[in-house]
Scaffold this active site. Sequence first.
Site, mmCIF file in Angstrom:
data_model
loop_
_atom_site.group_PDB
_atom_site.id
_atom_site.type_symbol
_atom_site.label_atom_id
_atom_site.label_comp_id
_atom_site.label_asym_id
_atom_site.label_seq_id
_atom_site.Cartn_x
_atom_site.Cartn_y
_atom_site.Cartn_z
ATOM 1 N N LYS A 59 21.555 51.952 -35.850
ATOM 2 C CA LYS A 59 20.678 52.126 -34.857
ATOM 3 C C LYS A 59 20.348 50.791 -35.076
ATOM 4 O O LYS A 59 19.305 51.410 -35.938
ATOM 5 C CB LYS A 59 20.663 54.316 -34.462
ATOM 6 C CG LYS A 59 20.071 53.744 -33.319
ATOM 7 C CD LYS A 59 19.385 55.266 -33.439
ATOM 8 C CE LYS A 59 18.694 55.482 -31.786
ATOM 9 N NZ LYS A 59 18.352 56.889 -31.830
ATOM 10 N N SER A 93 19.957 59.889 -28.121
ATOM 11 C CA SER A 93 20.052 58.663 -28.230
ATOM 12 C C SER A 93 20.724 57.352 -28.698
ATOM 13 O O SER A 93 20.787 56.242 -28.716
ATOM 14 C CB SER A 93 18.285 57.905 -28.143
ATOM 15 O OG SER A 93 17.839 58.240 -29.362
ATOM 16 N N SER A 125 19.120 63.548 -30.308
ATOM 17 C CA SER A 125 19.501 62.451 -30.594
ATOM 18 C C SER A 125 20.992 62.034 -31.374
ATOM 19 O O SER A 125 21.305 60.836 -31.339
ATOM 20 C CB SER A 125 18.850 60.753 -30.412
ATOM 21 O OG SER A 125 18.338 61.197 -28.937
#
Lengths: 95, 487
Positions: free
Chosen positions: B78, B153, B177
């Site tokens: 990420k 997210s 997330s």
Amino acid sequence: MNISSEDITRVAHLARLALRPDEIETMTHEVGRILTYIDTLNELNTEGVIPTSHALAITNAFREDAVVPSLAREEALKNAPCRNEEAFVVPKIIG
Amino acid sequence: MELYDQTIHQLQDLLRARRVSAMELTEAVLTRIERVEPRINAFITQCRDLALGQAEAADRQLAKGEGGPLCGIPLAIKDVLCTQGVRTTCGSRILESFIPPYDATVISRLKGQGVVMVGKVGMDEFAMGSTTETCAFGVPKNPWNPDYICGGSSGGSAASVAAGECIASLGSDTGGSVRQPASHCGVVGLKPTYGRVSRFGLLAFASSLDQVGTLTKDVRDAALLLGSIAGHDPRDSTSAKESVPEFGALLAGNIKGLRLGIPKEYFGDGLDPEVRRAVEEAIDRLRKLGAETVAVSLPHTKYGIAAYYIIAPAEASSNLARYDGVRYGFRDLEAGSLVEMYKRSRAQGFGPEVKRRIIIGTYALSSGYYDAYYKKASQVRTLIARDYQEAFACCDALVSPVTPTPAWPLGAKSDDPLALYLSDVLTVCTNLAGLPALSLPCGFSATGLPIGLQLQGPHFSEASLLNIAYTLEQDLGLCQQRPGLSL
């Protein structure tokens, strides 16, 4: 919670954000709605409840006061949008 | 099964036996990325050359019987984790050209094992969102149906794992997330206990809530990946000095006698009937596997969103003050004064959702409002943590849905921030209490979208959560399913 566009303007200054008039208008409406929802917290009686700022009971994190290498100046300056040989450069502060 | 569709533990065996080289594996994953990326758009930055170099190095280590358990495994990271020499944007224009001079601790630990990094994957800007639609560099799509959100997210992480564009991924979880996109994309998402994994080099959103987590194809991989990144780090003063068990070895596949709490507040009126059915069927399976279930109540759950959307923005408004156009990130070079430079750089660098949260957070912390908002929310946080303590007095873990509904079509909620915030209702309380939690695929909607089951446990109970999830996963037999991306 009613929040005015003046409130948003004041807070935007505190947060160092230049907002356009249309952004202030949208933000006033949306933040007002969100804060109204957040007001549901007032249904709860929290008198005497100790606030939690950290979920784990870690109090102090000590370590040896040993010197270790840190970021070299050139490395630290590499991402600067404006710099000279040895420092970050910002707009003039004192006239 | 194609190499890119396999799990870490399957590939480990192939790599160690030298039946597959890290180079072959990496090339298979890179080719897969080339083929599906135009439809999935999971990546912000691909690192093809770096990956090939790392694969070559991994093969040299493997040939000598060296390297860690993850040696040669291609991962996607990420874009919230600092990677030395590789652009790290946090999904934001303000960091569009930021190249970190150091690695996050989790990255250096993985590099120490000899992993291969195929790229940095998409996320909501500064991890603020539930759909990855606020990403400044394009929106990742759900591999099960590219017209649907992948969640957020850590959307790029979940999408890339589900689409076979990596073997596993690291994400971060501040209010759901990792778990929510894992649920929407049909992969396993693990959010460890607060403090279990170092946050050094994780770009800060809400420091008291943030935690690095894993997105994997099955539970055994989650155990392996967690074991590779967990443990105390002197560079993160909030990381815990708790010993790290051999998570993989503790997957007993037996849950006889465990007591699982079913929190009634997680099965309220807003729960989609298909999600309810899938989760209730999974709970039946858990009973058949020997677990005992007990009804429990977490009465303050419904206040979680309100408390979270004060605490997280308050911390964010403070953390994001560092983006001032001085040391790194975007600067408006035209501004005449310092304050104008700050204001204009931040105005142009941040997107609307980030600005909204900075405003809410600054407002909540501002003079005259602090007690009414921040202090009140922090007190409610105490009540939420107490609910969990009482529940865990009579059960080992909690079983619930992860999200109230399956994924929704792209754009469906992007104009209504409050509606989007409310969709986090089943995940935010975990972070407020700092607990570990896991999302496990447990079924599909009639339209073929994945549904996830959530397990939450007491602090540092990851081994127990992983064992429960592993036992159920073996019984459900869903972990072999991959989206049928028609190409």
